[in-house]
Design an enzyme around this catalytic site. Structure first.
Site, PDB file in Angstrom:
ATOM      1  N   HIS A  53      -8.291   5.093   8.508  1.00 26.79           N
ATOM      2  CA  HIS A  53      -7.864   4.924   7.124  1.00 26.79           C
ATOM      3  C   HIS A  53      -7.650   3.438   6.861  1.00 26.79           C
ATOM      4  O   HIS A  53      -7.718   2.616   7.782  1.00 26.79           O
ATOM      5  CB  HIS A  53      -6.577   5.707   6.840  1.00 26.79           C
ATOM      6  CG  HIS A  53      -5.460   5.460   7.812  1.00 26.79           C
ATOM      7  ND1 HIS A  53      -4.787   4.277   7.862  1.00 26.79           N
ATOM      8  CD2 HIS A  53      -4.945   6.244   8.787  1.00 26.79           C
ATOM      9  CE1 HIS A  53      -3.885   4.335   8.812  1.00 26.79           C
ATOM     10  NE2 HIS A  53      -3.954   5.517   9.411  1.00 26.79           N
TER      11      HIS A  53
HETATM   12  P1  TYD Z   1      -0.572   8.191  10.633  1.00 21.18           P
HETATM   13  O1  TYD Z   1      -0.290   6.859  10.056  1.00 21.18           O
HETATM   14  O2  TYD Z   1      -1.546   9.071   9.902  1.00 21.18           O
HETATM   15  O3  TYD Z   1      -1.073   8.047  12.133  1.00 21.18           O
HETATM   16  P2  TYD Z   1      -2.425   7.368  12.679  1.00 21.18           P
HETATM   17  O4  TYD Z   1      -2.937   6.444  11.617  1.00 21.18           O
HETATM   18  O5  TYD Z   1      -2.023   6.662  13.931  1.00 21.18           O
HETATM   19  O6  TYD Z   1      -3.400   8.435  12.982  1.00 21.18           O
HETATM   20  O7  TYD Z   1       0.814   8.956  10.817  1.00 21.18           O
HETATM   21  C1  TYD Z   1       0.911  10.195  11.476  1.00 21.18           C
HETATM   22  C2  TYD Z   1       2.137  10.910  10.954  1.00 21.18           C
HETATM   23  O8  TYD Z   1       3.288  10.138  11.191  1.00 21.18           O
HETATM   24  C3  TYD Z   1       2.075  11.200   9.464  1.00 21.18           C
HETATM   25  O9  TYD Z   1       2.599  12.499   9.261  1.00 21.18           O
HETATM   26  C4  TYD Z   1       3.024  10.199   8.854  1.00 21.18           C
HETATM   27  C5  TYD Z   1       3.997   9.901   9.974  1.00 21.18           C
HETATM   28  N1  TYD Z   1       4.473   8.506   9.952  1.00 21.18           N
HETATM   29  C6  TYD Z   1       5.773   8.231   9.542  1.00 21.18           C
HETATM   30  O10 TYD Z   1       6.553   9.132   9.205  1.00 21.18           O
HETATM   31  N2  TYD Z   1       6.200   6.926   9.531  1.00 21.18           N
HETATM   32  C7  TYD Z   1       5.378   5.910   9.893  1.00 21.18           C
HETATM   33  O11 TYD Z   1       5.807   4.717   9.862  1.00 21.18           O
HETATM   34  C8  TYD Z   1       4.034   6.211  10.289  1.00 21.18           C
HETATM   35  C9  TYD Z   1       3.072   5.113  10.672  1.00 21.18           C
HETATM   36  C10 TYD Z   1       3.620   7.522  10.298  1.00 21.18           C
END
Ligand code: TYD
Length: 137
Positions: A53
């Site tokens: 993303h």
């Molecule tokens: P995400 O950013 O989609 O993970 P990645 O990009 O590493 O695949 O985040 C995964 C989950 O964690 C999503 O449900 C949102 C949550 N999250 C938070 O609650 N706080 C944060 O600071 C981050 C980065 C994610």
């Protein structure tokens, strides 16, 4: 030298010591934004990807505190792969860059410092939307 608003590698200070080494980062004297959030990714199963993303507003610095992984960045036109495997190096990933983390080694630990608090509305999850938003012709 890269413009400050483009992805680039950072090298943090290293205090070498027989007792073990120490590195640090300190707000925008070393990284090009004020830190609002820190999160970390660990226990990644072999072959898994994270990310996939871009962010509308968030700038980040990603560091492999332990082990290794690759950060794949796409600016809408060109894809670049940055291997990270030193705890004193990081990569600055500005807003509006599509980013994926891959090829995590066993027990690797990614720490990410970010310029904004978490906000799900800041995520761009669709690559076609990302390409339509800028940075691209
Ligand atoms: P995400 O950013 O989609 O993970 P990645 O990009 O590493 O695949 O985040 C995964 C989950 O964690 C999503 O449900 C949102 C949550 N999250 C938070 O609650 N706080 C944060 O600071 C981050 C980065 C994610």
């Amino acid at each position: 030298m890269n413009p400050p608003d483009e992805p680039h590698l950072l090298e943090f200070p290293r205090i070498l010591d027989e007792r073990g080494n120490l590195s640090f980062l300190q707000d925008d004297s070393q990284i090009p934004f004020a830190v609002r959030r820190v999160y970390w990714i660990y226990d990644v199963p072999g072959g898994e990807f994270r990310g996939g993303h871009a962010f509308r507003q968030t700038d980040e610095v990603i560091v492999a505190l332990s082990g290794s992984f690759e950060v794949v960045l796409h600016d809408g036109q060109v894809e670049s792969t940055y291997p990270l495997n030193r705890s004193y190096k990081g990569i600055f990933v500005p807003k509006l860059i599509w980013r994926t983390l891959q090829n995590f080694s066993t027990n690797s630990l990614a720490i990410i410092v970010a310029s904004t608090p978490y906000d799900e509305k800041d995520y761009i999850l669709d690559f076609d939307e990302f390409r339509s938003l800028g940075n691209c012709d």
